[in-house]
Design an enzyme around this catalytic site. Structure first.
Site, mmCIF file in Angstrom:
data_model
loop_
_atom_site.group_PDB
_atom_site.id
_atom_site.type_symbol
_atom_site.label_atom_id
_atom_site.label_comp_id
_atom_site.label_asym_id
_atom_site.label_seq_id
_atom_site.Cartn_x
_atom_site.Cartn_y
_atom_site.Cartn_z
ATOM 1 N N THR A 107 0.956 -1.106 -0.109
ATOM 2 C CA THR A 107 0.097 -0.097 -0.066
ATOM 3 C C THR A 107 1.115 1.068 -0.031
ATOM 4 O O THR A 107 2.161 0.991 -0.033
ATOM 5 C CB THR A 107 -0.957 0.042 1.272
ATOM 6 N N ASP A 159 -10.046 -8.121 1.308
ATOM 7 C CA ASP A 159 -10.233 -7.428 2.882
ATOM 8 C C ASP A 159 -11.424 -7.762 3.287
ATOM 9 O O ASP A 159 -11.661 -7.625 4.482
ATOM 10 C CB ASP A 159 -9.903 -5.927 2.725
ATOM 11 N N SER A 193 -7.488 -1.478 7.237
ATOM 12 C CA SER A 193 -6.755 -0.898 8.377
ATOM 13 C C SER A 193 -6.015 0.209 8.053
ATOM 14 O O SER A 193 -5.391 0.779 9.030
ATOM 15 C CB SER A 193 -5.534 -2.017 8.521
ATOM 16 N N GLY A 212 1.259 -1.489 5.157
ATOM 17 C CA GLY A 212 1.604 -2.756 5.950
ATOM 18 C C GLY A 212 0.471 -3.500 6.472
ATOM 19 O O GLY A 212 0.463 -4.551 7.324
HETATM 20 O O1 DON Z 1 -6.982 -1.603 3.603
HETATM 21 C C1 DON Z 1 -6.120 -2.417 4.070
HETATM 22 O O2 DON Z 1 -5.953 -2.548 5.005
HETATM 23 C C2 DON Z 1 -5.213 -3.100 3.169
HETATM 24 N N1 DON Z 1 -5.756 -3.411 1.700
HETATM 25 C C3 DON Z 1 -3.750 -2.326 3.124
HETATM 26 C C4 DON Z 1 -2.802 -3.216 2.322
HETATM 27 C C5 DON Z 1 -1.470 -2.945 2.469
HETATM 28 O O3 DON Z 1 -1.203 -2.186 3.577
HETATM 29 C C6 DON Z 1 -0.413 -3.595 1.845
HETATM 30 N N2 DON Z 1 0.916 -2.984 2.201
HETATM 31 N N3 DON Z 1 1.733 -3.187 2.770
#
Ligand code: DON
Length: 578
Positions: A389, A431, A461, A481
């Site tokens: 992300t 998710d 998150s 993360g």
């Molecule tokens: O929205 C979320 O919580 C996840 N899709 C975030 C994914 C993410 O942070 C991947 N990164 N390292």
């Protein structure tokens, strides 16, 4: 100039100014001699604006917009589109995100441009006939995508707060896509690693595929993406959700049994939501409400540790780690049970943030031994990695600030590049809780609150956050993360507020993480010294070493009004400022 600033701050204290001038003449560097204590600007501090993002090219684009007179939102729009070009593992057109905004006046707002489940989605769409979860289906290919929100989000943010012309904000991204840019060593490695995935999901080829291996410094050209960006530049959100680009996206769906339709695209709307606001000591925390779990969880975490003497214990001391882990365990149990899209599920926000409730959750842990997660359930409420992300933080000259976290979910999302339109699609459907109790790619579990339903947003998150102290801007912070986002933001805040670290030190500091299930404390190598590890193990904590946790990009406003950046050394992250 340096001396002038000092005089401005302390014009009453001529003796100190005199001493500083003498020190200068004596050849001492000011930073060595007085640090920030007398209001001087350290070499890493800036007055007029700052952008901290995952890519030096994108940070530079943002700085260019600030220098042209754009505000923090203008810069954020330009950085968002630039990241879609230069940081394709997470920067995106085909994903979604959240923005937390604070105007210099103190007005706050948050924008939800999270992806949504398509109208044809069903609760059990990732289960086989025996009712078992087929997690690959929510992770790869066309069926893994939610309806993208990023372009609608940026158009909405610009319409409400932007100052410069929309087209001027997209132009830098178009140039980077059309003329190409030199890829970093990390990107070359990732492109090579993903060759098989890209080939599988893009049989007709994509810009990411070439016959020989990628090497650092190769120029990466994305002409199809440049065309798509031109549509967006000329037609705004309609350039993406309608017309040629929408046609390509729907055709892509049909090629791979995906279900996003033209209506889904046309109907997509970003939503302004009231930010979650709470206090930690004398700090006001402004953060993201559901469908992010991040804001509520962050406030629960901060409240859980507020009454304990963290500062006295010290950064990553065994008592501090134990307290933080026990708080995280309880907060993540609540997350799994109570959090989901507020448009579909009544999230008991007030109860979860009730001080008495939060403190009562911390009453039953023992300093002598770890509380097994099997004994921790969600609280009783009154009344009711291939991971990637990206986060960026921006402040402008007037003091407006933007905190944005945006994602495709997994690195390079679903692996599907929309044919003819050149952008990657998200795999955000993972998710959702595809089946109660079945962990997603981050090991997170959930139930009813986060079950799939048409038009619903999957729980996130992502925790873009802005902090005030005494009514003034203090910090802009966030990170990627997956499940570790919330705990990394939490620790970064504690590192500054409790452990007196600079912004960069707070970001660089090694981190650890607990998420209730699995019942393990994940730590980066060298986060905890060996004695601390032994002590915690003796109390029953399962310590697991893992790779990097978080990639925080943050800005701190010093008491003298200067911006201090923290760019995460775990990536190619970079600060651009003036
Ligand atoms: O929205 C979320 O919580 C996840 N899709 C975030 C994914 C993410 O942070 C991947 N990164 N390292």
């Amino acid at each position: 100039m340096l001396t002038q600033r000092i005089i401005k701050k302390r014009n009453t204290n001529k003796h100190i100014v005199f001493a500083l001038i003498v020190a200068l003449f004596m050849g001492m560097t000011l930073s060595g001699c007085v640090g920030g204590q007398l209001g001087k600007q350290n070499s890493n501090e800036y007055r007029n604006g700052m952008v901290v993002s995952a890519s030096s090219l994108a940070s530079k684009v943002g700085l260019g917009i600030l220098k042209k007179g754009g505000n923090a939102v203008d810069a954020a729009v330009a950085v968002h589109f630039a990241l879609a070009v230069v940081y394709p593992n997470a920067g995106n057109l085909g994903g979604g995100g959240f923005m937390v905004y604070r105007a210099a006046s103190g007005e706050t707002n948050s924008l939800d441009y999270r992806e949504k489940a398509a109208a044809l989605s069903t609760r059990d769409m990732y289960l086989d006939s025996a009712g078992n979860a087929i997690t690959d289906k929510s992770l790869y290919g066309q069926l893994a995508s939610g309806v993208p929100g990023s372009v609608a989000g940026m158009a909405e943010a610009h319409q409400k707060y932007g100052k410069l012309k929309w087209a001027d904000l997209i132009e830098p991204a178009i140039e980077l896509a059309r003329n190409g840019f030199k890829i970093t060593a990390r990107q070359a490695r990732e492109f090579n690693e993903l060759k098989e995935t890209f080939t599988k999901f893009n049989p007709d080829g994509t810009a990411f595929l070439k016959t020989s291996d990628w090497v650092e410094g190769d120029v990466f050209l994305q002409p199809e993406l440049a065309n798509t960006l031109e549509q967006i530049r000329d037609k705004g959100r309609a350039g993406f959700y309608e017309g040629a680009v929408a046609d390509s996206l729907v055709a892509e769906m049909q090629r791979g049994k995906g279900i996003i339709s033209k209506e889904d695209l046309k109907n997509y709307k970003a939503v302004w939501r009231k930010p979650i606001i709470g206090n930690y000591k004398e700090y006001k925390i402004i953060t993201m409400p559901p469908p992010s779990s991040g804001g509520i969880a962050l406030l629960q975490l901060l409240k859980s540790v507020e009454d304990f003497p963290l500062k006295r214990w010290g950064l990553n001391a065994d008592s501090a780690v134990q307290l933080v882990v026990e708080a995280e365990r309880r907060v993540y149990a609540d997350r799994a049970a109570y959090l989901g899209d507020p448009d579909f599920y009544k999230v008991p926000e007030q109860q979860l943030l009730d001080n008495v409730y939060i403190k009562s959750r911390m009453r039953n842990f023992s300093w002598n031994k770890a509380t097994p997660s099997s004994e921790v359930k969600e609280g009783k409420l009154n009344g009711a990695e291939h991971e990637e992300t990206t986060h960026f933080s921006i402040v402008d000259r007037d003091g407006n600030s933007v905190s944005i976290t945006t994602t495709l979910n997994g690195s390079y999302g679903s692996g599907v590049v929309v044919k003819g339109a050149g952008f990657l699609l998200n795999n955000e459907m993972d998710d959702f809780s595809v089946k109660p109790g079945t962990p997603n790619m981050y090991g997170l579990v959930g139930g009813e609150a986060n079950a799939i339903a048409p038009g619903k947003r999957m729980l996130s998150s992502m925790t873009p956050t802005i902090i005030e102290k005494n009514g003034k801007l203090f910090m802009v912070v966030g990170t990627p993360g997956g499940s570790t986002i919330i705990t990394s933001v939490f620790q970064t805040i504690l590192n500054v507020i409790e452990f007196d670290k600079s912004m960069q030190q707070a970001v660089s500091a090694k981190k650890f993480h607990h998420q209730w299930l699995p019942d393990e404390v994940y730590t980066e190598e060298n986060a905890l010294d060996s004695l601390t590890v032994l002590k915690l193990k003796a109390k029953g904590y399962n310590i697991m070493f893992r790779g990097p946790i978080g990639r925080v990009d943050a800005i701190l406003k010093t008491k003298w009004g200067y911006y201090q950046g923290g760019a995460d050394p775990r990536g190619d992250d970079s600060i651009a400022a003036w």
